[in-house]
Write an enzyme that holds these catalytic residues in place. Structure first.
Site, PDB file in Angstrom:
ATOM      1  CG  ASP A   4      16.006 -18.932 -21.225  1.00  0.00           C
ATOM      2  OD1 ASP A   4      15.034 -19.243 -20.768  1.00  0.00           O
ATOM      3  OD2 ASP A   4      17.002 -18.090 -21.035  1.00  0.00           O
ATOM      4  CB  CYS A  40      14.170 -15.943 -21.068  1.00  0.00           C
ATOM      5  SG  CYS A  40      14.108 -14.069 -20.948  1.00  0.00           S
ATOM      6  CB  THR A  51      13.695 -11.084 -16.354  1.00  0.00           C
ATOM      7  OG1 THR A  51      14.585 -10.960 -17.423  1.00  0.00           O
ATOM      8  CG2 THR A  51      14.709 -11.420 -15.228  1.00  0.00           C
ATOM      9  CG  HIS A 109      -2.682   1.383 -26.945  1.00  0.00           C
ATOM     10  ND1 HIS A 109      -2.684   2.169 -25.698  1.00  0.00           N
ATOM     11  CD2 HIS A 109      -4.251   0.940 -27.143  1.00  0.00           C
ATOM     12  CE1 HIS A 109      -3.852   2.509 -25.323  1.00  0.00           C
ATOM     13  NE2 HIS A 109      -4.893   1.724 -26.109  1.00  0.00           N
ATOM     14  CG  HIS A 168      -3.191   3.147 -30.379  1.00  0.00           C
ATOM     15  ND1 HIS A 168      -2.432   3.778 -29.514  1.00  0.00           N
ATOM     16  CD2 HIS A 168      -4.585   3.017 -30.356  1.00  0.00           C
ATOM     17  CE1 HIS A 168      -3.471   4.167 -28.389  1.00  0.00           C
ATOM     18  NE2 HIS A 168      -4.601   3.714 -28.871  1.00  0.00           N
TER      19      HIS A 168
HETATM   20  C1  RB5 Z   1      18.992 -17.407 -17.630  1.00  0.00           C
HETATM   21  O1  RB5 Z   1      19.607 -17.747 -16.382  1.00  0.00           O
HETATM   22  C2  RB5 Z   1      18.310 -16.103 -17.472  1.00  0.00           C
HETATM   23  O2  RB5 Z   1      19.560 -14.967 -17.432  1.00  0.00           O
HETATM   24  C3  RB5 Z   1      17.448 -15.876 -18.657  1.00  0.00           C
HETATM   25  O3  RB5 Z   1      16.453 -16.520 -18.753  1.00  0.00           O
HETATM   26  C4  RB5 Z   1      16.728 -14.342 -18.918  1.00  0.00           C
HETATM   27  O4  RB5 Z   1      16.068 -14.059 -17.595  1.00  0.00           O
HETATM   28  C5  RB5 Z   1      17.576 -13.337 -19.640  1.00  0.00           C
HETATM   29  O5  RB5 Z   1      17.144 -11.969 -19.580  1.00  0.00           O
END
Ligand code: RB5
Length: 142
Positions: free
Chosen positions: A10, A64, A66, A97, A132
């Site tokens: 994203d 993305c 996180t 694994h 595994h």
């Molecule tokens: C975008 O702002 C953020 O929410 C997205 O990249 C991600 O971290 C969602 O899990």
């Protein structure tokens, strides 16, 4: 023929995706996003998963902010094993694994050099199978 490797992000993962593409441009198939305009990560996770389902030997890389949104979205799909990693050691283990077929990177919480190491290790480490395999099979059977 080499197995295909798809990559998607994203907006929060866009810059890291571009860095990864710079060094792996002949290997990776870029499914977007194409710029930093705000987009919705579930759309990109779904596009990548659909490509892997059609091409079962292929792998994917999702990014993305996180990594969690992409991992949650991708892991809803049968036979997709998406592993969220923060360093090279964990990356090795999600291949050895868990037979992860999707690497998920947290674009806002990992530096480029570590992420590049993760990509290399993800693509070059084999599943250990053995004890595994039964556990991985248990996931797809349920
Ligand atoms: C975008 O702002 C953020 O929410 C997205 O990249 C991600 O971290 C969602 O899990």
């Amino acid at each position: 023929m080499k197995n295909r490797v798809y990559i998607a992000s994203d907006h929060a993962g866009f810059e890291l995706k571009e860095e990864i593409l710079k060094v792996n441009k002949d290997l990776l198939l870029d499914l977007g996003t194409k710029n930093k305009d705000r987009v919705d990560y579930p759309d990109f996770a779904l596009t990548l998963v659909e490509n892997i389902k059609k091409d079962v030997e292929s792998k994917g890389i999702l990014i993305c902010g996180t990594g969690n949104g992409m991992a949650i979205a991708a892991n809803r799909h049968k036979n997709i094993r998406a592993g969220l990693v923060f360093n090279a050691e964990i990356t090795k283990l999600i291949r050895q694994h868990n037979d992860a077929n999707v690497l998920v990177l947290p674009g806002r919480f990992i530096d480029v050099q570590e992420a590049l190491k993760c990509v290399d290790i993800f693509l070059s480490t084999n599943f250990e199978a053995g004890r595994h395999k039964k556990r991985v099979d248990m996931i797809s059977e349920r």
